[in-house]
Structure formats: structure tokens, C-alpha cells
Design an enzyme around this catalytic site. Structure first.
Site, PDB file in Angstrom:
ATOM      1  N   SER A   1     -27.837   6.574  -7.367  1.00  0.00           N
ATOM      2  CA  SER A   1     -26.338   7.472  -8.505  1.00  0.00           C
ATOM      3  C   SER A   1     -26.352   6.433  -9.218  1.00  0.00           C
ATOM      4  O   SER A   1     -25.957   7.002 -10.970  1.00  0.00           O
ATOM      5  CB  SER A   1     -25.729   8.146  -7.444  1.00  0.00           C
ATOM      6  OG  SER A   1     -25.701   7.293  -6.898  1.00  0.00           O
TER       7      SER A   1
ATOM      8  N   ARG B   1     -20.601   7.938  -0.647  1.00  0.00           N
ATOM      9  CA  ARG B   1     -21.598   6.965  -0.724  1.00  0.00           C
ATOM     10  C   ARG B   1     -22.272   5.946   0.282  1.00  0.00           C
ATOM     11  O   ARG B   1     -21.587   5.735   0.620  1.00  0.00           O
ATOM     12  CB  ARG B   1     -21.990   6.482  -2.268  1.00  0.00           C
ATOM     13  CG  ARG B   1     -22.021   6.900  -3.635  1.00  0.00           C
ATOM     14  CD  ARG B   1     -22.291   6.260  -4.749  1.00  0.00           C
ATOM     15  NE  ARG B   1     -22.976   5.207  -4.650  1.00  0.00           N
ATOM     16  CZ  ARG B   1     -23.685   4.467  -5.205  1.00  0.00           C
ATOM     17  NH1 ARG B   1     -22.264   3.773  -5.775  1.00  0.00           N
ATOM     18  NH2 ARG B   1     -24.651   3.778  -4.514  1.00  0.00           N
TER      19      ARG B   1
ATOM     20  N   GLU C   1     -37.952  16.903  -0.490  1.00  0.00           N
ATOM     21  CA  GLU C   1     -39.169  17.080  -0.740  1.00  0.00           C
ATOM     22  C   GLU C   1     -39.805  16.497  -0.404  1.00  0.00           C
ATOM     23  O   GLU C   1     -41.094  16.467  -0.429  1.00  0.00           O
ATOM     24  CB  GLU C   1     -38.817  16.591  -2.543  1.00  0.00           C
ATOM     25  CG  GLU C   1     -38.697  15.107  -2.970  1.00  0.00           C
ATOM     26  CD  GLU C   1     -37.555  15.051  -1.699  1.00  0.00           C
ATOM     27  OE1 GLU C   1     -36.535  15.588  -1.443  1.00  0.00           O
ATOM     28  OE2 GLU C   1     -37.106  13.777  -2.422  1.00  0.00           O
TER      29      GLU C   1
ATOM     30  N   HIS D   1     -33.083  14.409   2.091  1.00  0.00           N
ATOM     31  CA  HIS D   1     -34.308  14.363   0.058  1.00  0.00           C
ATOM     32  C   HIS D   1     -35.591  16.109   0.763  1.00  0.00           C
ATOM     33  O   HIS D   1     -36.796  15.841   1.622  1.00  0.00           O
ATOM     34  CB  HIS D   1     -35.222  13.123   0.459  1.00  0.00           C
ATOM     35  CG  HIS D   1     -35.086  12.403   0.093  1.00  0.00           C
ATOM     36  ND1 HIS D   1     -35.456  11.808  -1.013  1.00  0.00           N
ATOM     37  CD2 HIS D   1     -34.121  11.775   0.485  1.00  0.00           C
ATOM     38  CE1 HIS D   1     -34.104  10.927  -1.680  1.00  0.00           C
ATOM     39  NE2 HIS D   1     -33.411  10.879  -0.430  1.00  0.00           N
TER      40      HIS D   1
ATOM     41  N   CYS E   1     -29.154  14.368  -2.407  1.00  0.00           N
ATOM     42  CA  CYS E   1     -28.490  12.798  -2.276  1.00  0.00           C
ATOM     43  C   CYS E   1     -28.345  11.961  -3.536  1.00  0.00           C
ATOM     44  O   CYS E   1     -27.422  12.474  -3.791  1.00  0.00           O
ATOM     45  CB  CYS E   1     -30.251  12.140  -2.079  1.00  0.00           C
ATOM     46  SG  CYS E   1     -29.799  10.564  -0.841  1.00  0.00           S
TER      47      CYS E   1
HETATM   48  N1  GLN Z   1     -27.841   5.745  -2.008  1.00  0.00           N
HETATM   49  C1  GLN Z   1     -27.967   6.143  -3.569  1.00  0.00           C
HETATM   50  C2  GLN Z   1     -27.002   6.066  -4.091  1.00  0.00           C
HETATM   51  O1  GLN Z   1     -25.648   5.401  -3.624  1.00  0.00           O
HETATM   52  C3  GLN Z   1     -28.777   7.754  -2.875  1.00  0.00           C
HETATM   53  C4  GLN Z   1     -29.712   7.370  -1.651  1.00  0.00           C
HETATM   54  C5  GLN Z   1     -30.815   8.328  -2.595  1.00  0.00           C
HETATM   55  O2  GLN Z   1     -30.595   9.185  -3.476  1.00  0.00           O
HETATM   56  N2  GLN Z   1     -32.140   7.923  -0.436  1.00  0.00           N
HETATM   57  O3  GLN Z   1     -27.000   6.448  -4.682  1.00  0.00           O
END
Ligand code: GLN
Length: 205
Positions: free
Chosen positions: A55, A111, A177, A175, A84
Site C-alpha cells: 500500500s 497493517r 483472486e 486475496h 488487502c
Molecule cells: N502488507 C501490505 C501493506 O501493508 C499488504 C499486503 C497485501 O496486499 N498482500 O500494504
């Protein structure tokens, strides 16, 4: 009159992460996927998916030019589904550490919430979606630690929501997908189709 409506055109933010798997899942759920790389690509889309990835990296990219502002505007009017890292981007507040977010989902997201040992895992849990338990793939997943009153919880892990819906917004900390089960993408495509029907009827009176 009874014409079948055209399949919804749903953008997938294609900066990084597994956007190709989302595009495939959208096709299998009856939508037309469109890769989105700049604010102008949002024009004419019926909905949007913000995929997983990192992110902070996505945020940096969005803050160059005014892609961030364009996404905020889009999510105020059209359905958006964040998975996510995408869920982190949609949140009202992000913790661990704090970072800027779109504020489209009335939730506080933490997160990398599961720590090192279990940072990636696959879990099967009950879901409010029809069709029985749902397999969820977590990869360095965030945790939704607070939700506002308008949030509907569709699946959980350890008592915290993993899949939520709030009016036109959906978010998953896992996820969808990456599994064969298309129920989550189908639920989003249905949300987009319903919002199109509503806007059609408001145009024609
Ligand atoms: N750990 C990632 C974050 O903080 C997110 C992980 C993911 O999208 N699989 O942005």
C-alpha cells in the site's frame, strides 16, 4: 425492454500487485476488466478494484499527479472493491504505521497485523455469502480493527472482519483472486450491476 444489460466495465488498478488475477476473476464473474494506470483511465468505468500489493508503494504512485484525488472522487460515486493493500487504501484510518488513505470505508485498518510467523496463511471460514464456507488466502494481511455502523460483515477471522460491504464499497483483507471460488468477485460484480440499474432508472425518471 427486456434486453440483457451490457456487462459492467470494471477497472483494476494496475500499478503493481496481482491485478491480472483480478482481471481473470472479473471475466469469470461476467464483467469486462479494464487496466487503470492513470486518473483519465477512470472515465466511463462502472466500478473499480484496488488489488493487493504494497500500500505504501501504491500510495506514493497515487500521490504523484492527482490520481489520489481522482480515486477519492470516483469512490464517492461508484462501487470500489479493495483487497488487502487495496482495503488499506480505502480505510478511514490506517495504523501500524499511520498513512494517508482514501477514507471511503468507515473502518480502521491495521497493517501487517498477524506478525512474522503467520504472515501468510490459508483459512476456511463461514461467510454470509451463499454457498458455504469460504477459503481465504492471507498474505502479510491487514486487520480491520474497527468498523462503523453502516458496515456489513460478510466473513471474519478470530472475531475480526475479513470481508465487509458498506453501500457501494467492499473490502477484503485476504486475496479472493487467488482461489478458484468466484463468489467474492461475483458479489462485487452484482453490486456494480445494481448500482448501474439505480443510476439508469434515475436518468429515465
Ligand atoms: N502488507 C501490505 C501493506 O501493508 C499488504 C499486503 C497485501 O496486499 N498482500 O500494504
Amino acid at each position: 425492454m427486456n434486453e440483457k444489460p451490457a456487462p459492467p466495465r470494471i477497472g483494476v488498478l494496475a500499478i503493481q500487485g496481482d491485478y491480472a488475477a483480478h482481471a481473470e476473476a472479473l471475466i469469470e464473474s461476467g464483467a469486462v476488466p479494464i487496466e487503470v494506470r492513470k486518473a483519465e483511465d477512470l472515465a466511463g468505468l462502472d466500478g473499480l478494484i484496488l488489488p493487493g500489493g504494497e500500500s505504501t508503494t501504491m500510495l506514493k504512485f497515487l500521490e504523484r499527479s492527482d490520481f489520489f484525488g481522482a480515486l477519492q472522487g470516483f469512490s464517492a460515486h461508484r462501487p470500489v472493491f479493495g483487497t488487502c493493500a487495496g482495503a488499506i487504501l480505502l480505510a478511514r484510518e490506517v495504523r501500524n504505521p499511520h498513512q494517508r488513505s482514501l477514507g471511503a470505508l468507515d473502518a480502521v485498518v491495521e497493517r501487517n497485523a498477524y506478525g512474522r510467523q503467520i504472515d501468510s496463511s490459508i483459512l476456511t471460514a463461514e461467510t454470509a455469502l451463499a454457498g458455504g464456507p469460504l477459503e481465504m488466502v492471507f498474505i502479510r494481511a491487514p486487520r480491520i480493527v474497527q468498523t462503523g455502523a453502516g458496515i456489513e460483515i460478510l466473513a471474519s477471522r478470530d472475531g475480526l472482519p475479513t470481508l465487509v460491504r458498506q453501500a457501494n464499497i467492499m473490502a477484503a483483507t485476504f486475496h479472493p483472486e487467488l482461489t478458484r471460488d468466484r463468489r467474492v468477485h461475483q458479489a462485487f460484480v452484482d453490486l456494480v450491476s445494481a448500482s448501474l440499474l439505480r443510476s439508469d432508472s434515475s436518468h429515465t425518471g
